[in-house]
Write a protein that holds these residues in place. Sequence first.
Motif, PDB file in Angstrom:
ATOM      1  N   VAL A 120      31.647  45.079  41.731  1.00  0.00           N
ATOM      2  CA  VAL A 120      32.780  44.935  42.648  1.00  0.00           C
ATOM      3  C   VAL A 120      33.310  43.499  42.608  1.00  0.00           C
ATOM      4  O   VAL A 120      34.526  43.271  42.530  1.00  0.00           O
ATOM      5  CB  VAL A 120      32.370  45.336  44.086  1.00  0.00           C
ATOM      6  CG1 VAL A 120      33.412  44.908  45.104  1.00  0.00           C
ATOM      7  CG2 VAL A 120      32.141  46.842  44.161  1.00  0.00           C
ATOM      8  N   MET A 121      32.427  42.533  42.656  1.00  0.00           N
ATOM      9  CA  MET A 121      32.849  41.125  42.655  1.00  0.00           C
ATOM     10  C   MET A 121      33.479  40.729  41.323  1.00  0.00           C
ATOM     11  O   MET A 121      34.465  39.988  41.290  1.00  0.00           O
ATOM     12  CB  MET A 121      31.669  40.200  42.973  1.00  0.00           C
ATOM     13  CG  MET A 121      31.145  40.353  44.375  1.00  0.00           C
ATOM     14  SD  MET A 121      32.465  39.992  45.567  1.00  0.00           S
ATOM     15  CE  MET A 121      31.798  40.736  47.013  1.00  0.00           C
ATOM     16  N   ILE A 122      32.921  41.204  40.222  1.00  0.00           N
ATOM     17  CA  ILE A 122      33.518  40.921  38.909  1.00  0.00           C
ATOM     18  C   ILE A 122      34.904  41.558  38.838  1.00  0.00           C
ATOM     19  O   ILE A 122      35.859  40.930  38.386  1.00  0.00           O
ATOM     20  CB  ILE A 122      32.604  41.401  37.759  1.00  0.00           C
ATOM     21  CG1 ILE A 122      31.370  40.513  37.689  1.00  0.00           C
ATOM     22  CG2 ILE A 122      33.342  41.406  36.440  1.00  0.00           C
ATOM     23  CD1 ILE A 122      30.277  41.040  36.776  1.00  0.00           C
ATOM     24  N   GLY A 123      35.010  42.811  39.282  1.00  0.00           N
ATOM     25  CA  GLY A 123      36.311  43.485  39.288  1.00  0.00           C
ATOM     26  C   GLY A 123      37.325  42.749  40.162  1.00  0.00           C
ATOM     27  O   GLY A 123      38.487  42.571  39.780  1.00  0.00           O
ATOM     28  N   ALA A 124      36.898  42.309  41.337  1.00  0.00           N
ATOM     29  CA  ALA A 124      37.796  41.559  42.224  1.00  0.00           C
ATOM     30  C   ALA A 124      38.204  40.237  41.576  1.00  0.00           C
ATOM     31  O   ALA A 124      39.373  39.833  41.675  1.00  0.00           O
ATOM     32  CB  ALA A 124      37.105  41.308  43.560  1.00  0.00           C
ATOM     33  N   GLY A 125      37.274  39.589  40.907  1.00  0.00           N
ATOM     34  CA  GLY A 125      37.598  38.344  40.203  1.00  0.00           C
ATOM     35  C   GLY A 125      38.609  38.560  39.094  1.00  0.00           C
ATOM     36  O   GLY A 125      39.536  37.760  38.914  1.00  0.00           O
ATOM     37  N   VAL A 126      38.457  39.643  38.350  1.00  0.00           N
ATOM     38  CA  VAL A 126      39.400  39.965  37.283  1.00  0.00           C
ATOM     39  C   VAL A 126      40.791  40.205  37.860  1.00  0.00           C
ATOM     40  O   VAL A 126      41.787  39.709  37.331  1.00  0.00           O
ATOM     41  CB  VAL A 126      38.906  41.191  36.472  1.00  0.00           C
ATOM     42  CG1 VAL A 126      40.006  41.719  35.557  1.00  0.00           C
ATOM     43  CG2 VAL A 126      37.675  40.835  35.670  1.00  0.00           C
ATOM     44  N   VAL A 127      40.842  40.960  38.963  1.00  0.00           N
ATOM     45  CA  VAL A 127      42.127  41.230  39.605  1.00  0.00           C
ATOM     46  C   VAL A 127      42.771  39.925  40.069  1.00  0.00           C
ATOM     47  O   VAL A 127      43.969  39.694  39.876  1.00  0.00           O
ATOM     48  CB  VAL A 127      41.960  42.220  40.782  1.00  0.00           C
ATOM     49  CG1 VAL A 127      43.219  42.291  41.630  1.00  0.00           C
ATOM     50  CG2 VAL A 127      41.599  43.594  40.250  1.00  0.00           C
ATOM     51  N   LEU A 128      41.990  39.040  40.697  1.00  0.00           N
ATOM     52  CA  LEU A 128      42.519  37.763  41.168  1.00  0.00           C
ATOM     53  C   LEU A 128      42.997  36.878  40.031  1.00  0.00           C
ATOM     54  O   LEU A 128      44.035  36.216  40.136  1.00  0.00           O
ATOM     55  CB  LEU A 128      41.471  37.027  41.994  1.00  0.00           C
ATOM     56  CG  LEU A 128      41.194  37.599  43.380  1.00  0.00           C
ATOM     57  CD1 LEU A 128      40.000  36.884  44.023  1.00  0.00           C
ATOM     58  CD2 LEU A 128      42.419  37.462  44.272  1.00  0.00           C
ATOM     59  N   ILE A 129      42.259  36.861  38.943  1.00  0.00           N
ATOM     60  CA  ILE A 129      42.634  36.013  37.805  1.00  0.00           C
ATOM     61  C   ILE A 129      43.900  36.526  37.136  1.00  0.00           C
ATOM     62  O   ILE A 129      44.777  35.748  36.770  1.00  0.00           O
ATOM     63  CB  ILE A 129      41.473  35.900  36.797  1.00  0.00           C
ATOM     64  CG1 ILE A 129      40.364  35.046  37.399  1.00  0.00           C
ATOM     65  CG2 ILE A 129      41.938  35.315  35.474  1.00  0.00           C
ATOM     66  CD1 ILE A 129      39.102  35.023  36.587  1.00  0.00           C
ATOM     67  N   THR A 130      44.009  37.852  36.980  1.00  0.00           N
ATOM     68  CA  THR A 130      45.196  38.399  36.329  1.00  0.00           C
ATOM     69  C   THR A 130      46.360  38.406  37.287  1.00  0.00           C
ATOM     70  O   THR A 130      47.493  38.350  36.930  1.00  0.00           O
ATOM     71  CB  THR A 130      44.943  39.820  35.799  1.00  0.00           C
ATOM     72  OG1 THR A 130      44.494  40.656  36.847  1.00  0.00           O
ATOM     73  CG2 THR A 130      43.938  39.790  34.666  1.00  0.00           C
TER      74      THR A 130
END
Length: 130
Positions: A120-130
């Motif tokens: 979940v945290m990795i996915g949220a980080g990816v969303v925030l970065i993109t």
Amino acid sequence: MPESIGSPLFWSLFLVGVAAILALDLGVLNRKAHAVRPREAAIWTLFCVALALAFGGWIAWRFGRVPALEFFTGYLIEKSLSVDNIFVFALLFSYFAVPLKYQHKVLFWGILGALVMRAVMIGAGVVLIT
């Protein structure tokens, strides 16, 4: 066969394999709560290490030396970092007086929860970065 080690097909197959091993562990082999004895723990540890070695060998065969070396490096780092967790688990099980027969199940669900939270945290980080 997946085209590259970063392909969605490769990761999907990898995650299905991990889910199958987790299901085998808790759903089949450890369905009934019991105290895990040192012999059983050693057998499971050897199985997991052998599985990691086989997977790393397959990566070397399929994708080459560098990705295999990266896998084995990550595996050894994670393995060495997990050793200190044994102390923490022992403290937590002792403090909360978790009976021996339930420790495996508690540990399993704790690790599974940690994996889900990481995803979940990795996915949220990816969303925030993109």
